[in-house]
Design an enzyme around this catalytic site. Structure first.
Site, PDB file in Angstrom:
ATOM      1  N   GLU A 173       0.821  -1.228   0.000  1.00  0.00           N
ATOM      2  CA  GLU A 173       0.000   0.000   0.000  1.00  0.00           C
ATOM      3  C   GLU A 173       0.851   1.274   0.000  1.00  0.00           C
ATOM      4  OE1 GLU A 173      -2.974  -0.236   3.131  1.00  0.00           O
ATOM      5  OE2 GLU A 173      -4.068  -1.785   2.033  1.00  0.00           O
ATOM      6  N   GLU A 292      -5.608  -8.471  -0.275  1.00  0.00           N
ATOM      7  CA  GLU A 292      -6.314  -8.152   0.981  1.00  0.00           C
ATOM      8  C   GLU A 292      -7.763  -7.900   0.617  1.00  0.00           C
ATOM      9  OE1 GLU A 292      -4.754  -5.241   3.767  1.00  0.00           O
ATOM     10  OE2 GLU A 292      -2.703  -5.769   3.213  1.00  0.00           O
TER      11      GLU A 292
HETATM   12  O1  AHR Z   1      -5.347  -5.798   7.214  1.00  0.00           O
HETATM   13  C1  AHR Z   1      -5.171  -4.635   7.976  1.00  0.00           C
HETATM   14  C2  AHR Z   1      -4.416  -3.552   7.222  1.00  0.00           C
HETATM   15  O2  AHR Z   1      -5.229  -3.082   6.171  1.00  0.00           O
HETATM   16  C3  AHR Z   1      -3.140  -3.942   6.543  1.00  0.00           C
HETATM   17  O3  AHR Z   1      -2.036  -3.900   7.383  1.00  0.00           O
HETATM   18  C4  AHR Z   1      -2.995  -2.912   5.469  1.00  0.00           C
HETATM   19  O4  AHR Z   1      -2.286  -3.378   4.356  1.00  0.00           O
HETATM   20  C5  AHR Z   1      -4.423  -2.525   5.148  1.00  0.00           C
HETATM   21  O5  AHR Z   1      -4.601  -1.170   5.103  1.00  0.00           O
END
Ligand code: AHR
Length: 505
Positions: A173, A292
């Site tokens: 990110e 994610e």
């Molecule tokens: O999954 C929680 C967080 O969400 C992670 O660390 C990050 O990559 C995202 O913003």
């Protein structure tokens, strides 16, 4: 009653299902590692401190690949802190989650755990506070056979054989202002491309994931991907997507249609990747890593700045309802529908931290509601995804505009002849009649229909807890029929359903 009509035909296929679509994510965050997968001294922990009750649930979940060690955590992480004798490992401040990191668990522990869990590892390198050299060092330590300083160091740490990790994420990110080392698309794109080139020199067999936007609502979404890929397109195998969904205020209709938002997000990223391919006159169709995704009540999170340097604090331990499981199951259907471009997907995260698995120190681990659609999809979505065009009434939603009131996705395993139909009814109080034409497949019978949800508000808000871990599980539904190549089944209001069809009379 609504009617949902669709035709399934073996001639119309989207793509084979890559088992990596059923991945998850373990971050050094909250109680995902410490008190989650790893809890030395727990009654059910093995000699390495791995919780056996958690390992069993991970296997039951059907997870194929696990991303590690972050997430935001990786952007401040020194991987060397987590290897070698545990007594010598430093305690550090983890800036991402304002926590104290003991480093008792690190790379070699994670690799041992993946073997025990039967999952493929996916590692992220730190491109926040570190760069090309440290990424190559970690890769050499992990994957080089021996005869160099870092590979011999690994061997001296008890890992004689190289770990052979194939999947590597180039940071995390990097477009997010919250990220340690947050930077511009131009800078990150160049850095990612150069890191990729150097890492491939260490090990040409690796597969690399470059960071896309942190989410679809980032002001730079689209332009970030385009700029990063201008630099990195030829050097990477996958572009990442991240997305978390929640209900905003009273807007339940938009939440129930979250999968429509995910569909459009994926289509936007595919379009951007293909735009860059066109500019470069390249025939490469870049695959996506949705590394994610989940439901997360993010608006309730107090924020990183309000945390206070605790060790393995309870962070974002959301409890999921039956209704959440319905929406979640629909998100999995969207991932399947895009199997032609999504090669990897990681449910974030695996244990405690917005996890399908929950633990307490003094209780057996248990499965949250969202565990069930994941496990059933991972177990039954086999072979190829079929192209299905369901016809059903639509309605208007604040967030997504006009959306269908139901969704259908199907998979076909030619080897066994089995068909799995995943169907969601998004209507709050009208049941739906699912009418499928399956005449193209020869003789079939209904093996079973499983359902989560239904219109009852009490049932939809039910959760699984340590005291009542089986409160919400899929229930068998009777009444689905197959005659003359046509299937009919009832979809309860706000429900996720799996209908299994198998060859035979
Ligand atoms: O999954 C929680 C967080 O969400 C992670 O660390 C990050 O990559 C995202 O913003």
């Amino acid at each position: 009653m609504l009617t949902v009509r669709a035709t399934l035909d073996p001639a119309f296929r989207i793509a084979p299902i890559d088992p990596r679509l059923f991945g998850s994510f373990v971050e050094h965050m909250g109680r995902c590692v410490y008190g989650g997968i790893y809890e030395p001294g727990h009654d059910d922990a093995d000699a390495d401190g791995f919780r056996l009750d958690v390992l069993k649930l991970v296997r039951d979940l059907g997870v194929s690949v696990v991303r590690y060690p972050g997430g935001n955590f990786v952007s401040g992480y020194r991987w060397e802190d987590g290897v070698g004798p545990v007594a010598d490992r430093p305690r550090r401040l983890d800036l991402a989650w304002r926590s104290v990191e003991t480093n008792a668990f690190g790379l070699n522990e994670f690799m041992a755990w993946t073997k025990r869990a039967g999952v493929e590892p996916m590692l992220a390198v730190n491109l926040g506070t570190r760069g090309i050299q440290e990424a190559c060092d970690l890769l050499e330590y992990a994957n080089h056979s021996g005869g160099t300083h870092l590979s011999d160091l690994r061997r001296s740490h008890g890992a004689e054989q190289p770990h052979g990790v194939r999947l590597w994420c180039l940071g995390n990110e990097m477009d997010g202002p919250w990220q340690i080392g947050h930077t511009t698309a131009e800078d990150y794109g160049r850095r990612a491309a150069e890191t990729a080139k150097a890492m491939r020199q260490v090990d040409p067999d690796i597969e690399l994931v470059v960071c896309g936007s942190s989410n679809v609502n980032m002001p730079t979404f689209g332009s970030w991907e385009a700029t990063v890929l201008e630099h990195a397109f030829d050097h990477v195998d996958y572009l990442s997507l991240h997305a978390y969904y929640e209900q905003h205020g009273e807007d339940r209709a938009s939440f129930l249609a979250a999968a429509v938002g995910m569909d459009r997000f994926i289509e936007g990223v595919v379009a951007t990747a293909d735009h860059v391919a066109a500019k470069k006159k390249s025939r490469k169709r870049l695959k996506l890593s949705f590394d994610e995704w989940n439901l997360w009540q993010e608006s309730r999170f107090a924020g990183q700045t309000n945390l206070s340097w605790a060790q393995a604090p309870r962070l974002i331990e959301d409890t999921y309802t039956t209704e959440d499981a319905v929406v979640f199951g629909n998100l999995m259907m969207t991932l399947l529908r895009h199997a032609d471009r999504i090669a990897i997907a990681c449910l974030a995260q695996l244990v405690n931290v917005i996890g399908p698995i929950r633990t307490e120190p003094d209780r057996p681990a248990w499965a949250q509601t969202i565990f069930h659609p994941f496990a059933l999809t991972a177990a039954h979505a086999r072979g190829e995804v079929l192209r299905v065009e369901p016809a059903v009434e639509r309605h208007d939603t604040a967030e997504h505009g006009d959306v269908p009131l139901a969704d259908v996705v199907a998979t076909y395993d030619e080897a066994s002849g089995a068909i799995a139909v995943f169907a969601v009814n998004r209507h709050p109080d009208r049941a739906a009649r699912l009418a499928l034409d399956v005449r193209g497949f020869g003789e079939l019978r209904v093996a079973e229909q499983l359902c989560l949800g239904g219109g009852d508000p009490g049932e939809l808000q039910a959760t699984n807890t340590a005291d009542d871990p089986q409160r919400v599980t899929p229930r068998v539904v009777s009444g689905a029929e197959l005659a003359n190549g046509r299937v009919t089944a009832r979809l309860a209001p706000v429900s996720w359903n799996l209908l299994r069809l198998v060859p035979g009379a």
